[in-house]
Structures are given as structure tokens and as C-alpha cells.
Design a protein around this motif. Structure first.
Motif, short mmCIF file in Angstrom:
data_model
loop_
_atom_site.label_atom_id
_atom_site.label_comp_id
_atom_site.label_asym_id
_atom_site.label_seq_id
_atom_site.Cartn_x
_atom_site.Cartn_y
_atom_site.Cartn_z
N GLU A 8 0.83 -1.21 0.00
CA GLU A 8 0.00 0.00 0.00
C GLU A 8 0.86 1.26 0.00
OE1 GLU A 8 -3.94 -1.64 2.41
OE2 GLU A 8 -2.19 -0.89 3.50
N TYR A 9 1.94 1.22 0.78
CA TYR A 9 2.84 2.38 0.83
C TYR A 9 3.52 2.61 -0.51
CZ TYR A 9 6.47 5.57 2.49
OH TYR A 9 7.29 6.65 2.66
N ASP A 10 3.97 1.49 -1.13
CA ASP A 10 4.59 1.60 -2.46
C ASP A 10 3.61 2.17 -3.47
OD1 ASP A 10 7.00 0.62 -1.55
OD2 ASP A 10 6.60 -1.45 -2.16
N TYR A 11 2.35 1.83 -3.31
CA TYR A 11 1.30 2.33 -4.20
C TYR A 11 1.14 3.85 -4.04
CZ TYR A 11 -3.44 2.81 -6.17
OH TYR A 11 -4.53 3.19 -6.91
N ILE A 12 1.09 4.31 -2.79
CA ILE A 12 0.95 5.74 -2.52
C ILE A 12 2.19 6.50 -2.98
CG2 ILE A 12 1.02 7.41 -0.60
CD1 ILE A 12 -1.19 6.00 0.73
N LYS A 13 3.35 5.88 -2.93
CA LYS A 13 4.60 6.55 -3.32
C LYS A 13 4.63 6.90 -4.81
CE LYS A 13 8.42 4.68 -1.72
NZ LYS A 13 9.36 3.65 -1.21
N GLN A 14 3.66 6.43 -5.55
CA GLN A 14 3.62 6.76 -6.98
C GLN A 14 2.90 8.08 -7.26
OE1 GLN A 14 5.25 5.11 -9.51
NE2 GLN A 14 6.14 4.19 -7.67
N HIS A 15 2.35 8.71 -6.19
CA HIS A 15 1.57 9.92 -6.46
C HIS A 15 2.38 11.09 -7.04
CE1 HIS A 15 2.84 11.33 -2.39
NE2 HIS A 15 2.63 12.55 -2.89
N PRO A 16 3.69 11.24 -6.74
CA PRO A 16 4.43 12.31 -7.41
C PRO A 16 4.53 12.09 -8.93
CG PRO A 16 5.60 11.61 -5.44
CD PRO A 16 4.52 10.61 -5.69
N VAL A 17 4.65 10.81 -9.33
CA VAL A 17 4.70 10.50 -10.77
C VAL A 17 3.34 10.77 -11.40
CG1 VAL A 17 5.09 8.70 -12.49
CG2 VAL A 17 6.52 8.79 -10.43
N SER A 18 2.28 10.39 -10.69
CA SER A 18 0.93 10.64 -11.21
C SER A 18 0.69 12.14 -11.36
CB SER A 18 -0.12 10.03 -10.27
OG SER A 18 0.05 8.64 -10.18
N GLY A 19 1.15 12.92 -10.37
CA GLY A 19 1.02 14.37 -10.45
C GLY A 19 1.78 14.93 -11.65
N TYR A 20 2.97 14.41 -11.87
CA TYR A 20 3.77 14.83 -13.02
C TYR A 20 3.03 14.54 -14.32
CZ TYR A 20 7.48 14.54 -16.54
OH TYR A 20 8.24 14.68 -17.69
N GLU A 21 2.43 13.36 -14.42
CA GLU A 21 1.72 12.97 -15.64
C GLU A 21 0.49 13.86 -15.87
OE1 GLU A 21 2.58 10.77 -17.92
OE2 GLU A 21 4.44 10.31 -16.84
N ILE A 22 -0.18 14.22 -14.77
CA ILE A 22 -1.36 15.09 -14.90
C ILE A 22 -0.97 16.47 -15.43
CG2 ILE A 22 -3.12 16.35 -13.56
CD1 ILE A 22 -3.28 13.87 -11.72
N LEU A 23 0.20 16.97 -15.00
CA LEU A 23 0.60 18.34 -15.31
C LEU A 23 1.48 18.47 -16.55
CD1 LEU A 23 1.54 19.52 -11.68
CD2 LEU A 23 -0.64 19.80 -12.86
N LYS A 24 2.02 17.39 -17.05
CA LYS A 24 3.07 17.48 -18.07
C LYS A 24 2.61 18.10 -19.39
CE LYS A 24 2.69 12.89 -20.21
NZ LYS A 24 3.41 11.65 -20.52
N ASP A 25 1.32 18.04 -19.69
CA ASP A 25 0.83 18.59 -20.96
C ASP A 25 0.29 20.01 -20.83
OD1 ASP A 25 1.45 16.27 -22.43
OD2 ASP A 25 -0.42 15.30 -21.79
N VAL A 26 0.50 20.63 -19.65
CA VAL A 26 0.07 22.01 -19.44
C VAL A 26 1.28 22.91 -19.66
CG1 VAL A 26 -1.00 23.66 -17.88
CG2 VAL A 26 -1.61 21.23 -17.73
N PRO A 27 1.32 23.68 -20.77
CA PRO A 27 2.53 24.43 -21.13
C PRO A 27 3.06 25.34 -20.03
CG PRO A 27 0.97 24.46 -22.95
CD PRO A 27 0.25 23.84 -21.78
#
Length: 424
Positions: free
Chosen positions: A309-328
Motif C-alpha cells: 500500500e505504501y509503495d502504491y501511494i509513493k507513486q503519487h508524485p509521478v501521477s502528479g507529473y503525468e497530470i501536469l506534463k501537458d500544461v505548457p
């Protein structure tokens, strides 16, 4: 209620301002009375179209008209123009309510007309001292004097208001001026150019110049308004994302706002420009946006998380990056969000980078994030005190945090200790 220091400051400004106004009225050049009235009405029209920077501060393109009056009429008539602009304005505030001189607090009205009269008076003196002659064509002989006078006018005007706000909200003058006024300097320099151009055209072509240039002046106001609206739309979108996250994760309610405020203090200590700090603020609001993709039974689990579960939560910075990466306009923010859980010694996540590989902005987010987490209640522990949280972070120098960000944290904490708590 206004505190004693605020009352004294207002009293000083009003006393000087009203003395300037009284002198101007008693010594008005009656030969230029028609021009004074016409420009005063024009100033009132522009002052009636304010653009709100925040709930306390509004700006208008009336600055160009006041400068025009200064160059054409000089002191004391230019002061009368500026005062007419303030007294006769009929504005609609950000709450869609009509504002006139009759329904504003008297001390605000007195302060506003006083600070603008002082600004016009001193700018007029500067223009005259540098060789400028009111009523004569500015270009090219008096151009430098006009530019310097316009800068003096703007700095005095904004500084007096910033000083009042500084006393009201108990924040350093420089930080108030930087956050609310410094970024408008380019816009006001452009308005100064318009004002100088209008003055020169008026002295060459007469009243027809007012009609010709009033439309471009309104266009400048319209473009500035579009910019402010666009900026607000960015924040509305960002706040919608943070509210969506907070609705899902009840334990982080208000967390992003707290991190934002703490991060700003560290940015100031780092000497970041206002534009740079603004981007860090956005990053602070969005630093946990990746948690939107985490299932709620893990995100809100009351007990200790399993390793999976902790390893799963540790992916949230990557998820945040993916959400924001296409916003110039968030091209830098996305990296700060991705790296805000990295450690100085390389033991962080998600990429395990270390040292100066971690951007300072990400380090600032990390310190602010950890401090607010420590002083907040969690399902598995009670909140630490402010002093305990401070010690935990300082003791983590060289492991979780770099020496450079700890230096910023120490200075920010000492200067703003009362604000280093969760209940913003």
C-alpha cells in the motif's frame, strides 16, 4: 478596528495630503481652469473602471491621465485633476456594488485623495527640478524628466498604499509591495508612455487628441483586465483540483493551502522574484494532485499501511507529473511536483535522485509539506508542536534535507514563527 500605528500613519499622510490640496486650491492657475476641469472629468472616467488585483487593492489607467495633467498643467492644477478623478469616480467593486465617495469609509477616502495628491506634488517637483516645463511639448527635450517623474509618481503612489497594507496585515513592507505591486510596474511604464504621448499630442493638436487617445487607453485597460481574468481562471482551475483532492482525502483538508503559505516564506528567503514565487505557490497547491488517482480505502486507511500500500501511494508524485506534463505554463512546476519527496541523501522517491539534482523549488515544497504534516493530526498519531516539528526538520539536515534549504527554513521560521502552524 484600526490599531494605533495604522491610525498614526493615516493621520500623517492625510495631514500632508490635505495641506497639499489646500495649497493647490488656493493657488490654482485660473487661466488653465477649463483644461483642469476637462482632465479632471477624464480622470474620473478612468478611475471609475478599476481592475481588482485582490480584495484590498485595485488599479486603474487613471495614472496616464494624472501624468498627462502633470506635464500639461503642472502643480498645483495637476493635483486638482487627480483629486477630481478620485472624488467624482463612480466605480463597481469586485462584489458588483456601486462605490462613490459617499459610501466609502471616510478614512479610506481621505487617505486615497491624500496619497495621490502627495504623489502628484512630488512628481511635479521632480519634473521641474530636472528642467521640465509644464505646458511645453515633452518630446524630445523633456522626455527624460517626464520618464523620471512618472516613475516617482508610481513608486510613491504604490509605496504609500503598500505601507498602509503592511501595517494593516502586519507583514513586511517589501513583501507586500513585491507581492501586490512590483509585477504591475511594466504595465504602469506602458501607461506612462501613453500619458507622455497624450500630453505631447494635446499640446500639439488640442482637445481632439483626448478623443483619439482615450480609446487606446481603454484598450490598455481591457487588455490588463483580460490578463487578470486569465490569471484568475488559472487559480480557479488549480483550486478546483485541490478541492477535488481534499474532498477525497479528508486528512489533507487545507494542507495544500498551508504548504503554499509556508513555501512563500522560504521563497522570500531564497530571494525569488515575484513571478518565480508565484510558480512555486502553484506547485504547492498542486503538489499532491497525483493522489486523486489513489483509491480511497488506501488513502484514508486509519491504521498503518502495508508495504504494498505504501509503495502504491509513493507513486503519487509521478501521477502528479503525468497530470501536469501537458500544461505548457506548468512545464517547471511538473518537475517540482515530481521531486518533492526526494531526499538529499538519495533515499527519497520516486526517482532516488540526490544532492543538487533536486531543484531548490522541490526542496522548498518538501520542507513545507513535511512541516505541515508534522503539526497536523494524523490517524496514527497526534500533531507535534510547532517547536517539535522545527527540531525534527532541522535535525534532518544532511539526510532528508539539504543544508541550503535548512538555512532558508531557519530564517523563515524565525521571522514568521506565529504563522508556522496548521490553522491558516
Amino acid at each position: 478596528m484600526l490599531n494605533k500605528r495604522v491610525k498614526i500613519f493615516i493621520l500623517i499622510v492625510v495631514t500632508i495630503g490635505l495641506s497639499t490640496i489646500l495649497y493647490s486650491v488656493l493657488n490654482i492657475n485660473s487661466e488653465k481652469l477649463l483644461e483642469t476641469i476637462v482632465l479632471g472629468i477624464l480622470a474620473a472616467l478612468t478611475e471609475s473602471l478599476p481592475i481588482y488585483i485582490n480584495k484590498n487593492v485595485a488599479v486603474s489607467v487613471g495614472y496616464a491621465v494624472d501624468l498627462m495633467a502633470l506635464l500639461i498643467l503642472g502643480f498645483p492644477n495637476a493635483t486638482i485633476v487627480a483629486i477630481l478623478g478620485m472624488i467624482l469616480q463612480i466605480a463597481i467593486d469586485e462584489n458588483k456594488k456601486i462605490k462613490t465617495i459617499f459610501n466609502r469609509p471616510y478614512y479610506k477616502t481621505l487617505f486615497n485623495i491624500s496619497q495621490i495628491s502627495i504623489s502628484v506634488f512630488l512628481a511635479s517637483l521632480v519634473y521641474k527640478y530636472l528642467g521640465g516645463v509644464p505646458g511645453q511639448n515633452v518630446y524630445p527635450k523633456y522626455l527624460l524628466a517626464a520618464i523620471v517623474a512618472s516613475i516617482v509618481y508610481n513608486l510613491l503612489n504604490t509605496s504609500l498604499v503598500a505601507a498602509l497594507l503592511s501595517l494593516l496585515i502586519k507583514k513586511p513592507f517589501l513583501s507586500v509591495w513585491t507581492s501586490d505591486f512590483s509585477w504591475t510596474l511594466i504595465n504602469f511604464l506602458f501607461l506612462a508612455f501613453i500619458g507622455i504621448l497624450m500630453a505631447s499630442a494635446f499640446m500639439t493638436y488640442g482637445y481632439i487628441a483626448l478623443v483619439v487617445f482615450f480609446i487606446p487607453l481603454l484598450m490598455v485597460r481591457y487588455m490588463f483586465k483580460l490578463y487578470m481574468d486569465l490569471k484568475q481562471s488559472y487559480y480557479d482551475t488549480i483550486n478546483a483540483l485541490t478541492k477535488a483532492l481534499e474532498a477525497k482525502d479528508r486528512y489533507t483538508l487545507g494542507h495544500s493551502k498551508s504548504v503554499e503559505k509556508l513555501a512563500v516564506y522560504l521563497c522570500r528567503e531564497a530571494g525569488f522574484s515575484e513571478a518565480h514565487t508565484e510558480m512555486v505557490r502553484i506547485a504547492a497547491l498542486l503538489h499532491d494532485v497525483g493522489k486523486i488517482g489513489i483509491v480511497e480505502n488506501i488513502l484514508n486507511k486509519p491504521g498503518k499501511l502495508s508495504k504494498e500500500e505504501y509503495d502504491y501511494i509513493k507513486q503519487h508524485p509521478v501521477s502528479g507529473y503525468e497530470i501536469l506534463k501537458d500544461v505548457p505554463f506548468l512545464k517547471n512546476v511538473r518537475y517540482w511536483v515530481r521531486y518533492h519527496h526526494e531526499w538529499y541523501n538519495g533515499n527519497g522517491y520516486p526517482d532516488g535522485i540526490s544532492g543538487k539534482q533536486i531543484p531548490l523549488e522541490a526542496e522548498i515544497l518538501s520542507v513545507a509539506d513535511v512541516f505541515d504534516a508534522l503539526v497536523s493530526d494524523r490517524p496514527y498519531r497526534n500533531a507535534y508542536t510547532r517547536e517539535e516539528a522545527y527540531k525534527i526538520i532541522v535535525d534532518s539536515e544532511g539526510t532528508q534535507f539539504s543544508p541550503r534549504v535548512i538555512r532558508l527554513f531557519k530564517r523563515a521560521y524565525e521571522k514568521n514563527k506565529e504563522d508556522f502552524k496548521h490553522d491558516f
